[in-house]
Design a protein around this motif. Structure first.
Motif, PDB file in Angstrom:
ATOM      1  N   ALA A 197       6.321  26.061  -8.079  1.00  0.00           N
ATOM      2  CA  ALA A 197       7.246  26.988  -7.435  1.00  0.00           C
ATOM      3  C   ALA A 197       7.875  26.375  -6.189  1.00  0.00           C
ATOM      4  CB  ALA A 197       6.526  28.285  -7.075  1.00  0.00           C
ATOM      5  N   SER A 198       7.319  25.287  -5.690  1.00  0.00           N
ATOM      6  CA  SER A 198       7.789  24.675  -4.447  1.00  0.00           C
ATOM      7  C   SER A 198       8.903  23.670  -4.723  1.00  0.00           C
ATOM      8  CB  SER A 198       6.636  23.962  -3.732  1.00  0.00           C
ATOM      9  OG  SER A 198       5.600  24.867  -3.415  1.00  0.00           O
ATOM     10  N   SER A 199       9.742  23.459  -3.724  1.00  0.00           N
ATOM     11  CA  SER A 199      10.807  22.466  -3.883  1.00  0.00           C
ATOM     12  C   SER A 199      10.265  21.046  -3.776  1.00  0.00           C
ATOM     13  CB  SER A 199      11.919  22.696  -2.861  1.00  0.00           C
ATOM     14  OG  SER A 199      11.433  22.558  -1.553  1.00  0.00           O
ATOM     15  N   ILE A 200       9.113  20.858  -3.115  1.00  0.00           N
ATOM     16  CA  ILE A 200       8.440  19.559  -3.069  1.00  0.00           C
ATOM     17  C   ILE A 200       7.016  19.772  -3.567  1.00  0.00           C
ATOM     18  CG2 ILE A 200       7.716  17.600  -1.672  1.00  0.00           C
ATOM     19  CD1 ILE A 200       9.924  18.311   0.301  1.00  0.00           C
ATOM     20  N   ARG A 201       6.673  19.129  -4.638  1.00  0.00           N
ATOM     21  CA  ARG A 201       5.363  19.294  -5.283  1.00  0.00           C
ATOM     22  C   ARG A 201       4.577  17.999  -5.179  1.00  0.00           C
ATOM     23  NH1 ARG A 201       4.679  18.384 -11.294  1.00  0.00           N
ATOM     24  NH2 ARG A 201       2.541  18.973 -11.820  1.00  0.00           N
ATOM     25  N   ILE A 202       3.380  18.074  -4.601  1.00  0.00           N
ATOM     26  CA  ILE A 202       2.483  16.928  -4.595  1.00  0.00           C
ATOM     27  C   ILE A 202       1.711  16.985  -5.909  1.00  0.00           C
ATOM     28  CG2 ILE A 202       0.738  15.648  -3.306  1.00  0.00           C
ATOM     29  CD1 ILE A 202       3.455  16.174  -1.856  1.00  0.00           C
ATOM     30  N   SER A 203       2.226  16.272  -6.901  1.00  0.00           N
ATOM     31  CA  SER A 203       1.681  16.381  -8.250  1.00  0.00           C
ATOM     32  C   SER A 203       0.494  15.460  -8.480  1.00  0.00           C
ATOM     33  CB  SER A 203       2.776  16.082  -9.274  1.00  0.00           C
ATOM     34  OG  SER A 203       3.396  14.836  -8.991  1.00  0.00           O
ATOM     35  N   SER A 204       0.383  14.416  -7.678  1.00  0.00           N
ATOM     36  CA  SER A 204      -0.780  13.527  -7.708  1.00  0.00           C
ATOM     37  C   SER A 204      -0.807  12.763  -6.392  1.00  0.00           C
ATOM     38  CB  SER A 204      -0.711  12.563  -8.894  1.00  0.00           C
ATOM     39  OG  SER A 204       0.366  11.661  -8.743  1.00  0.00           O
ATOM     40  N   ASN A 205      -1.935  12.180  -6.088  1.00  0.00           N
ATOM     41  CA  ASN A 205      -2.050  11.459  -4.823  1.00  0.00           C
ATOM     42  C   ASN A 205      -1.091  10.271  -4.795  1.00  0.00           C
ATOM     43  OD1 ASN A 205      -4.026  13.125  -3.746  1.00  0.00           O
ATOM     44  ND2 ASN A 205      -5.696  11.969  -4.676  1.00  0.00           N
ATOM     45  N   GLY A 206      -0.297  10.218  -3.726  1.00  0.00           N
ATOM     46  CA  GLY A 206       0.593   9.082  -3.541  1.00  0.00           C
ATOM     47  C   GLY A 206       2.039   9.330  -3.893  1.00  0.00           C
ATOM     48  N   ARG A 207       2.396  10.545  -4.336  1.00  0.00           N
ATOM     49  CA  ARG A 207       3.797  10.782  -4.635  1.00  0.00           C
ATOM     50  C   ARG A 207       4.168  12.227  -4.348  1.00  0.00           C
ATOM     51  NH1 ARG A 207       3.621  10.480 -11.224  1.00  0.00           N
ATOM     52  NH2 ARG A 207       3.201  12.682 -11.652  1.00  0.00           N
ATOM     53  N   GLU A 263      -9.550  13.795  -3.499  1.00  0.00           N
ATOM     54  CA  GLU A 263      -8.996  15.116  -3.777  1.00  0.00           C
ATOM     55  C   GLU A 263      -7.492  15.115  -3.517  1.00  0.00           C
ATOM     56  OE1 GLU A 263     -10.702  15.487   0.481  1.00  0.00           O
ATOM     57  OE2 GLU A 263     -11.143  14.407  -1.373  1.00  0.00           O
ATOM     58  N   LEU A 264      -6.784  16.028  -4.176  1.00  0.00           N
ATOM     59  CA  LEU A 264      -5.332  16.078  -4.044  1.00  0.00           C
ATOM     60  C   LEU A 264      -4.959  16.309  -2.582  1.00  0.00           C
ATOM     61  CD1 LEU A 264      -2.713  15.924  -5.686  1.00  0.00           C
ATOM     62  CD2 LEU A 264      -2.805  18.407  -5.930  1.00  0.00           C
ATOM     63  N   HIS A 265      -4.109  15.427  -2.046  1.00  0.00           N
ATOM     64  CA  HIS A 265      -3.774  15.500  -0.624  1.00  0.00           C
ATOM     65  C   HIS A 265      -2.469  14.755  -0.377  1.00  0.00           C
ATOM     66  CE1 HIS A 265      -5.393  11.412  -0.873  1.00  0.00           C
ATOM     67  NE2 HIS A 265      -4.758  11.152   0.250  1.00  0.00           N
ATOM     68  N   ASN A 324       0.833  -1.197   0.000  1.00  0.00           N
ATOM     69  CA  ASN A 324       0.000   0.000   0.000  1.00  0.00           C
ATOM     70  C   ASN A 324       0.871   1.251   0.000  1.00  0.00           C
ATOM     71  OD1 ASN A 324      -2.525  -1.483   0.354  1.00  0.00           O
ATOM     72  ND2 ASN A 324      -1.757  -1.927   2.418  1.00  0.00           N
ATOM     73  N   ASN A 325       0.474   2.220  -0.800  1.00  0.00           N
ATOM     74  CA  ASN A 325       1.182   3.498  -0.853  1.00  0.00           C
ATOM     75  C   ASN A 325       0.752   4.338   0.343  1.00  0.00           C
ATOM     76  OD1 ASN A 325       2.210   6.059  -1.415  1.00  0.00           O
ATOM     77  ND2 ASN A 325       1.755   5.948  -3.592  1.00  0.00           N
ATOM     78  N   THR A 326       1.662   4.578   1.282  1.00  0.00           N
ATOM     79  CA  THR A 326       1.302   5.261   2.527  1.00  0.00           C
ATOM     80  C   THR A 326       1.226   6.775   2.390  1.00  0.00           C
ATOM     81  OG1 THR A 326       3.601   5.431   3.283  1.00  0.00           O
ATOM     82  CG2 THR A 326       2.400   3.413   3.849  1.00  0.00           C
ATOM     83  N   PHE A 327       1.543   7.314   1.219  1.00  0.00           N
ATOM     84  CA  PHE A 327       1.422   8.758   1.010  1.00  0.00           C
ATOM     85  C   PHE A 327      -0.011   9.173   0.671  1.00  0.00           C
ATOM     86  CE2 PHE A 327       5.960  10.408  -0.145  1.00  0.00           C
ATOM     87  CZ  PHE A 327       6.386  10.048   1.123  1.00  0.00           C
ATOM     88  N   ALA A 328      -0.876   8.213   0.412  1.00  0.00           N
ATOM     89  CA  ALA A 328      -2.270   8.504   0.069  1.00  0.00           C
ATOM     90  C   ALA A 328      -3.192   7.876   1.098  1.00  0.00           C
ATOM     91  CB  ALA A 328      -2.594   7.971  -1.319  1.00  0.00           C
ATOM     92  N   VAL A 329      -4.283   8.573   1.424  1.00  0.00           N
ATOM     93  CA  VAL A 329      -5.289   8.058   2.350  1.00  0.00           C
ATOM     94  C   VAL A 329      -6.314   7.258   1.550  1.00  0.00           C
ATOM     95  CG1 VAL A 329      -7.090   8.664   3.999  1.00  0.00           C
ATOM     96  CG2 VAL A 329      -4.972   9.990   3.921  1.00  0.00           C
TER      97      VAL A 329
END
Length: 495
Positions: free
Chosen positions: A385-395, A331-333, A321-326
């Motif tokens: 513009a951010s150094s860490i971009r949440i571009s899609s759920n899970g990464r 919605e993007l999170h 399971n990908n723990t970066f996604a609920v």
């Protein structure tokens, strides 16, 4: 340290938080502290070389590798290791000696892992004429025939201290960045029950008379099919070779004048990092075949996009399971576990900058406005513009690494920062909040790296010391060069 679940206004189930609490209870300590203790002691293993030899000499391993080599037609083998500067060194050995080398390995001069670099005074960095050799033991699973010459193959190696060197004999060589990353990843699995997967975006520039585009002044050629068509012979040949070496190529685009980005499917970081190194070799070979140049220089032209190597990372539990996604949230999170991971990366980003942006030229990306290069330690939801971009759920897309990055060092430090973030529940600032400035020159990055107890503690001491000396010397060399800019500014500035 007890793992506490965050209070939220909406029900969100993150089952891995319970597993993490169980891990902490089982070990009876803060998991980040446990990780730190184990990583610091990982080099003191005098039996490491012998265990590698025993794995190599397993009957099935020997027979399977011999069969692969015979079937491929390979007659010569490159025994390869990455250097600290992200280049690759190798020895060529006839393939018929594979069983002997599975047992004995091949010996390298110690300076090879530092590219035989001298300082500004002409002294060797990291090893002098009296330095002892190291033993490179082949990793059988990494064997491949080279697509452009099926009589030549390659096999990655792991570096060890020779057994005759007394107290340190048989231990891992501290300067082997590939082995260091593999140890760090195994500890992430053992301590946290997490596996890191990564997909990189290796941007690069191709230059040659046959592929020079005619661009319109004031317009960016990104994504235009006409320019991609001009690169068709190049990307087809790259895809052909990459596919034969096990890459699952997925997409590519034209980004700026001569710059293309070709991506492959994400995977566990051991495979991804090896593929980054292999991809660079593929591109170099393709350039030779077409009479053009292929460059991974981070910022070859001002006013045009730099060449990044964004790392798209995710953490997976033992059930896949990908723990970066609920689960169930569309919605993007970013999950709570993911926010702690991002919190650790942001906290330690300044000290890691020397690894992520490792050359003088790297920092020109951050001085050229409007070119999508982040210069602050922050994060955002689909925010370039951010150094860490949440571009899609899970990464999470870590956007600072550039085309010259050593992928073994970058992934190892991301693991360390994530371990600290999760173990100590480091909350990042709100998404979109303005973050702290990152170093803007190699000189600043050298001093920030030097002052970071955390970063230095998460690299083998010898590796950190040598890398710091190499990069401080690179900055000193640059500071001693006269540029055309200085002549333009000062030649007739007075009176």
């Amino acid at each position: 340290m007890t793992i506490t679940k965050p209070t939220t206004t909406e029900p969100a189930i993150e089952p891995f938080l319970d597993q993490l609490q169980a891990q902490s209870t089982t070990h009876g300590c803060n998991l980040s502290e446990l990780y730190q203790r184990r990583i610091s002691g990982a080099l003191n293993d005098n039996d490491a070389l012998n265990r590698h030899r025993e794995r190599n000499l397993d009957d099935d391993t020997v027979e399977q590798l011999k069969e692969k080599i015979e079937r491929s037609g390979v007659e010569y083998l490159y025994y390869m290791l990455p250097t600290l500067r992200s280049r690759t060194v190798a020895k060529m050995v006839p393939a018929k000696h594979i069983v002997r080398n599975l047992e004995k390995g091949v010996n390298f001069t110690r300076n090879a892992l530092m590219d035989f670099q001298n300082d500004v005074f002409g002294n060797p960095i990291g090893a002098d004429i009296h330095a002892k050799e190291f033993v490179a033991m082949p990793d059988p699973e990494s064997f491949d025939a080279l697509p452009w010459d099926n009589q030549v193959g390659r096999i990655f190696c792991t570096a060890y201290e020779p057994e005759h060197l007394g107290a340190i004999g048989g231990r891992p060589n501290a300067l082997d960045s590939r082995a260091n990353m593999r140890r760090a990843h195994q500890l992430l699995k053992d301590v946290f029950g997490l596996t890191m997967r990564s997909g990189t975006e290796p941007e690069m520039v191709w230059v040659g008379e046959s592929i020079t585009p005619r661009t319109i002044p004031g317009y960016n050629p990104a994504y235009q099919v006409e320019y991609l068509e001009g690169m068709r012979p190049i990307y087809k040949r790259v895809h052909e070779y990459a596919g034969q070496l096990g890459f699952d190529m997925i997409e590519g685009d034209y980004e700026d004048r001569g710059q293309i980005e070709l991506n492959w499917m994400f995977d566990e970081i051991e495979r991804t990092a090896d593929r980054v190194v292999t991809y660079r070799q593929i591109c170099s070979q393709v350039a030779r075949e077409f009479g053009v140049e292929a460059s991974f220089m981070p910022k070859p032209f001002l006013g045009e996009m730099g060449a990044g190597c964004h790392h798209n990372i995710s953490l997976w539990d033992e059930d896949g399971n990908n723990t970066f996604a609920v689960p169930g949230k569309t919605e993007l999170h970013l999950s709570q576990l993911g926010r702690w991971a991002v919190g650790g990366i942001i906290k330690h980003s300044p000290g890691m900058m020397l690894i992520m942006a490792s050359t003088v030229n790297s920092y020109k990306r951050f001085w050229d406005p409007g070119q999508f290069a982040p210069a602050r330690a922050d994060w955002g939801l689909d925010d370039r513009a951010s150094s860490i971009r949440i571009s899609s759920n899970g990464r999470a897309e870590v956007r600072v690494p550039d085309a010259s990055v050593n992928p073994y060092l970058s992934h190892a430090l991301l693991i360390a920062a994530i371990a600290d973030g999760i173990g100590n529940q480091i909350e990042p600032p709100p998404a979109g909040a303005l973050g702290a400035d990152l170093p803007r020159t190699l000189g600043e990055a050298v001093e920030t790296f030097r002052a970071s107890d955390f970063v230095r503690a998460n690299l083998p001491q010898e590796l950190g010391d040598v890398y710091l000396e190499m990069k401080a010397n690179e900055w000193a060399q640059y500071c001693g060069v006269l540029t055309q800019w200085e002549h333009d500014q000062y030649w007739q500035a007075i009176p």
